[in-house]
Design a protein around this motif. Structure first.
Motif, PDB file in Angstrom:
ATOM      1  N   THR A 145       1.570   3.196   3.595  1.00  0.00           N
ATOM      2  CA  THR A 145       0.491   3.965   4.572  1.00  0.00           C
ATOM      3  C   THR A 145      -0.672   2.934   5.065  1.00  0.00           C
ATOM      4  O   THR A 145      -0.628   1.815   3.809  1.00  0.00           O
ATOM      5  N   GLU A 146      -2.294   3.370   5.775  1.00  0.00           N
ATOM      6  CA  GLU A 146      -3.584   2.754   5.657  1.00  0.00           C
ATOM      7  C   GLU A 146      -3.588   2.414   4.468  1.00  0.00           C
ATOM      8  O   GLU A 146      -4.005   1.045   4.843  1.00  0.00           O
ATOM      9  N   VAL A 147      -3.849   3.432   3.945  1.00  0.00           N
ATOM     10  CA  VAL A 147      -4.775   2.986   2.913  1.00  0.00           C
ATOM     11  C   VAL A 147      -4.178   2.359   1.492  1.00  0.00           C
ATOM     12  O   VAL A 147      -4.547   1.387   1.149  1.00  0.00           O
ATOM     13  N   GLN A 148      -2.622   2.272   1.956  1.00  0.00           N
ATOM     14  CA  GLN A 148      -1.567   1.787   0.625  1.00  0.00           C
ATOM     15  C   GLN A 148      -2.143   0.238   1.250  1.00  0.00           C
ATOM     16  O   GLN A 148      -1.892  -0.744   0.546  1.00  0.00           O
ATOM     17  N   ARG A 149      -1.718  -0.317   2.249  1.00  0.00           N
ATOM     18  CA  ARG A 149      -1.737  -1.150   3.240  1.00  0.00           C
ATOM     19  C   ARG A 149      -3.073  -1.995   2.796  1.00  0.00           C
ATOM     20  O   ARG A 149      -3.494  -3.412   2.545  1.00  0.00           O
ATOM     21  N   GLN A 150      -4.018  -1.106   3.388  1.00  0.00           N
ATOM     22  CA  GLN A 150      -5.601  -2.075   3.250  1.00  0.00           C
ATOM     23  C   GLN A 150      -6.176  -2.758   1.143  1.00  0.00           C
ATOM     24  O   GLN A 150      -6.213  -3.382   1.373  1.00  0.00           O
ATOM     25  N   SER A 151      -5.574  -1.460   1.106  1.00  0.00           N
ATOM     26  CA  SER A 151      -6.131  -1.537  -0.985  1.00  0.00           C
ATOM     27  C   SER A 151      -5.024  -2.694  -1.492  1.00  0.00           C
ATOM     28  O   SER A 151      -5.887  -3.615  -1.816  1.00  0.00           O
TER      29      SER A 151
END
Length: 195
Positions: A145-151
């Motif tokens: 997910t976008e938040v996982q990838r960014q994290s």
């Protein structure tokens, strides 16, 4: 035929015993050491040669043993055994130590020779493997997910802490930790890495 009887005087005196010589050697008597040397050098060399089998090394080790006898004569204890047994024990130990030393050196040389025969570093293969791994990581990162990838990107590629990741993404600290953990689990599964 008439038999002649020979009458002898008092029994001829024999020299000092090895035990007596060792006591004198312990006091620094060089003449006593010379006499002891003459008495034990043959048996010492014979014993050492039976262990080592190499004449040159046998002579060297026998010499080391006799030097050790000179240096450590004060350690001889007549109540624990004879002088000859003490000297022969020193000789046997020194010979066995030499065998072990030679074996260890041979093993080190064998290992070094094996290392010399390892294949040369293949930089092309290494580059191809690294490129394939990067492509696989990119593909797996695309599945997050976008938040996982960014994290994951902020924590592992930029080296930020959980708190810094949470602040940059405007998330509570617990949520940032959960997203990062979930993202890493999905990456592990995608890359086929055993946990």
């Amino acid at each position: 035929m008439k038999e002649t009887v020979r009458i002898t005087g008092p029994a001829e005196e024999q020299g000092p015993t090895p035990e007596e010589l060792l006591v004198e050697v312990a006091r620094g008597d060089q003449d006593a050491f010379a006499a002891l040397y003459d008495a034990v050098c043959g048996p010492v060399l014979g014993l050492v040669r039976s262990v080592l089998r190499d004449p040159a090394q046998s002579e060297e080790v026998a010499q080391e043993v006799l030097v050790e006898v000179w240096r450590t004569a004060a350690r001889f204890r007549p109540d624990r055994g004879g002088a000859m047994a003490w000297v022969m024990t020193l000789a046997h130990r020194r010979a066995v130590d030499r065998v072990r030393s030679v074996q260890a050196a041979s093993e080190r040389e064998r290992r070094a020779a094996l290392l010399d025969h390892t294949p040369a570093f293949d930089s092309v293969t290494e580059q191809v493997e690294a490129r394939l791994e990067r492509e696989q990581v990119r593909r797996c990162m695309g599945g997050l997910t976008e938040v996982q990838r960014q994290s994951v990107t902020l924590a592992y590629y930029r080296g930020l802490t959980y708190r810094e990741v949470a602040e940059l993404l405007s998330l509570p600290l617990g949520t940032a930790k959960t997203r990062l953990r979930d993202g890493l689990i999905r990456l592990r599964d995608c890359l086929g890495v055993a946990s």
